[in-house]
Design an enzyme around this catalytic site. Structure first.
Site, short mmCIF file in Angstrom:
data_model
loop_
_atom_site.label_atom_id
_atom_site.label_comp_id
_atom_site.label_asym_id
_atom_site.label_seq_id
_atom_site.Cartn_x
_atom_site.Cartn_y
_atom_site.Cartn_z
N GLU A 77 -48.72 12.63 1.90
CA GLU A 77 -48.71 11.27 2.41
C GLU A 77 -49.78 11.00 3.46
O GLU A 77 -50.33 9.89 3.52
CB GLU A 77 -47.33 10.95 3.02
CG GLU A 77 -46.21 10.83 2.01
CD GLU A 77 -46.29 9.54 1.21
OE1 GLU A 77 -47.16 8.70 1.50
OE2 GLU A 77 -45.49 9.39 0.29
N SER A 337 16.22 23.83 6.43
CA SER A 337 16.66 25.07 7.08
C SER A 337 15.58 25.71 7.95
O SER A 337 15.79 26.82 8.45
CB SER A 337 17.09 26.09 6.01
OG SER A 337 18.20 25.61 5.28
#
Length: 675
Positions: A77, A337
């Site tokens: 770029e 339980s």
């Protein structure tokens, strides 16, 4: 000379005006919005959220991106990025000459800084007005930002197709990986996509994506970034054919922490991403082929530190049929339980029972309340150890009657549990699940037992403090529980590895529970329906226990051994126990025994001066001799017929003093021995 001087003056004036023009630039915001991210203890992404406009844009630092990608980006770029001041005049001249020669635009002259300027303002690329604005902003950016800061902005804002912006969103979507390490082929594609993000989308235009990627690779070899061999391999790499989903691990917990701190952009949790993924898969597998409305929840906790390692709130977060959006780790449910071990632990601590004590499983009534075992059978007289392992109801209710429901609720709160009681007097039914609590709270209960009786505050965020919680049970009582629960028969086909575990089933088969622990981890499992409806035939022992053992198998480590017996633990057969501990005698269906022993001295809550020279004298009123005295659960005097006894020298600290008479009736008090 006059001409040269005039020219120099004009240039100087022009430079001053250009400089003022650049300095007066109104810059856009330089901190882009990023989506919230939730990460695990090692910084691995658990879940990400989009920004307000629905775009995926995640925070990233330059050091978190593969250097090879950065080199390839700059090479393709803007090769003079590190040296120009925002505008590359040579690139502009080249682009203009090529446009004149070919009568069309062949290459652009935009620098990376100019691209950042365009992305910051979301401006176009073709109009001269827009290009001039980009030049001005680029020149201004170079004055206020470093090159690395400009690159970092590009890494956040570059478009990658659809609603993807930034290198992290692109890398995770197209390759399923963070951008720390990228192959040459991956880097080349990520360099090429921002030039035409929608017409080069790999999932829609694979051919265009491949051509663009290969052009980047050609530029890389031309300028020496890669060798020909590396380029050859990169060209052969496949182009991704579909978008990958962003990580969405622990969605319920992620939603909760984000809601708790909505302004935070990052949430560091104690979870383990790999373990979380394994547990989510296990939960999904557990409900396959069952009722389409059945769901499951799993939690894993390191009880040594209190750190939560995995939290699965439902079998499928997006499954509306199963109401997967409901976090069952936070839902108020009946514990069944699963509170029984705490009740037995209180009995051990109070000196009412020992694991080898005999306890009765016979029909009994407490006023209008007559508890029944789940199978409506009675087993007569059996050991406390066996009664807990078989999860019988009648023995534990008899024991709770002697202890008192208020004491149970107090210890639950001390363990960090929240309980919602039914209207009116909760009574003894709370011992069998007659209250509401949360899975997260039950995890802390079992972590407390595993930690030798000390509370284990749950840590969810990495910054949450760790440390010793308050004492809930004595070390001896907690060890007795671990020893008993490690002897529970494993479910069929499960390893006999002495995992300490307890199951539970709520009334109407609405909840199936299983909790287990070894020397390091606590794992909790719940199965049921999110709407609270019954699941016929769902027992904790049948469907939750196998899932619990499978969860431990997926921890990836062998079971850590449970600790050895602490000082004061009686590891003897029943015949060698002090007579009052050989058999538990209930209080007669709830009626208080006025002839029960009562500690006359020291009074409950007393603070006494400790001394190695002076003995501590204790006295008991009422009760039937001989008496047994316990100091923090450890017998210190047995077979005592006198009502006054010398307990010997004392050490500073908090003490639970218990006296048991010949009928098995007990009284206890708490005192402090001061220095």
């Amino acid at each position: 000379m006059i001409t040269l001087a005039l020219l120099a003056t004009l240039i100087a004036v022009g430079l001053v005006r250009v400089n003022a023009w650049i300095a007066a630039t109104d810059l856009p915001g330089l901190v882009p919005d990023t989506g919230i991210e939730v990460v695990d203890r090692e910084g691995r992404l658990l879940r990400a959220y989009t920004v307000e406009d629905g775009r995926w844009r995640l925070p990233v630092r330059l050091a978190e991106v593969d250097p090879g990608f950065i080199d390839m980006l700059v090479t393709y770029e803007d090769r003079r990025f590190r040296t120009h001041s925002g505008v590359d005049l040579r690139a502009f001249a080249r682009a203009g000459w090529q446009a004149l020669w070919n009568r069309r635009i062949v290459s652009g002259g935009s620098t990376l800084t100019m691209q950042v300027a365009r992305l910051l303002e979301d401006s176009g690329t073709g109009a001269w007005g827009g290009k001039l604005r980009q030049i001005r902003v680029a020149l201004a950016l170079e004055r206020v930002l470093s090159k690395d800061e400009i690159l970092t902005l590009y890494l956040h804002l570059a478009p990658y197709g659809g609603n993807l912006e930034g290198i992290r969103a692109a890398s995770l979507t197209w390759f399923g990986t963070e951008p720390r390490r990228l192959t040459a082929a991956q880097s080349a594609l990520l360099v090429a996509l921002p030039q035409a993000p929608n017409s080069r989308r790999p999932d829609r235009f694979r051919g265009a994506a491949r051509l663009a990627r290969n052009r980047v690779l050609d530029r890389a070899i031309r300028f020496g970034a890669l060798t020909e061999t590396e380029i050859t391999w990169a060209r052969r790499a496949p182009i991704p054919s579909a978008r990958r989903d962003f990580p969405a691990l622990a969605p319920h917990l992620a939603d909760r922490v984000v809601q708790d701190r909505p302004t935070a952009t990052r949430h560091d949790l104690t979870l383990d991403a790999e373990l979380q993924a394994r547990m989510e898969t296990l939960a999904a597998q557990a409900v396959q082929g069952r009722d389409t409305r059945l769901t499951a929840a799993i939690m894993v906790m390191d009880h040594r530190t209190g750190a939560l390692r995995a939290s699965v709130g439902a079998a499928a977060y997006s499954d509306d049929t199963r109401q997967g959006f409901v976090d069952m780790t936070q839902a108020l449910r009946s514990p069944g339980s699963t509170l029984k071990p705490l009740i037995y632990g209180l009995g051990f601590e109070a000196g009412l029972i020992h694991p080898e004590s005999l306890i009765e499983d016979r029909p009994i009534r407490f006023g209008s309340y007559a508890p029944q075992n789940f199978d409506n059978a009675f087993r007569g007289e059996l050991s406390v150890r066996r009664a807990l392992q078989a999860s019988l109801n009648i023995p534990v209710v008899s024991l709770l009657d002697a202890i008192g429901p208020a004491e149970l609720l107090t210890r639950m709160r001390r363990a960090g549990m929240r309980a919602e009681l039914p209207p009116g007097d909760p009574g003894l039914a709370i011992g069998l699940g007659g209250l509401g609590t949360r899975m997260e709270d039950l995890m802390q209960l079992y972590a407390m037992i595993a930690r030798g009786g000390n509370a284990a505050p749950l840590r969810i965020r990495t910054e949450d403090p760790s440390g010793e919680g308050t004492r809930v049970l004595s070390p001896v009582a907690a060890w007795y529980l671990g020893d008993i629960l490690s002897g529970v028969t494993p479910p069929p086909n499960a390893p006999r590895n002495r995992l300490a575990y307890k199951t539970g089933t709520s009334y109407g088969h609405r909840d199936a529970w299983a909790f287990g622990f070894d020397g390091r981890h606590v794992v909790g499992v719940w199965l049921g329906r999110a709407d609270g409806a019954s699941v016929p035939g769902a027992f904790g022992a049948d469907i939750a226990a196998p899932l619990l053992f499978e969860a431990f198998a997926r921890l990836g480590t062998d079971l850590a051994p449970l600790p050895p017996p602490p000082l004061g633990a009686l590891t003897v057969p029943r015949a060698e126990l002090p007579p009052p501990l050989r058999r538990f005698r209930p209080q007669g269906g709830g009626a208080r025994d006025t002839d029960a022993p009562e500690i006359a001295f020291p009074p409950d809550g007393a603070v006494l001066a400790g001394s190695a020279d002076l003995p501590l004298l204790a006295r008991v009123d009422r009760g039937t001799p001989p008496f047994t005295w316990l100091w923090n659960g450890r017998p210190v005097a047995t077979g005592v017929f006198d009502r006054q006894v010398d307990l010997g020298s004392t050490r500073p600290g908090f003490v639970e003093l218990t006296v048991i008479d010949a009928e098995g009736r007990a009284e206890r008090g708490f005192l402090e021995i001061a220095r």
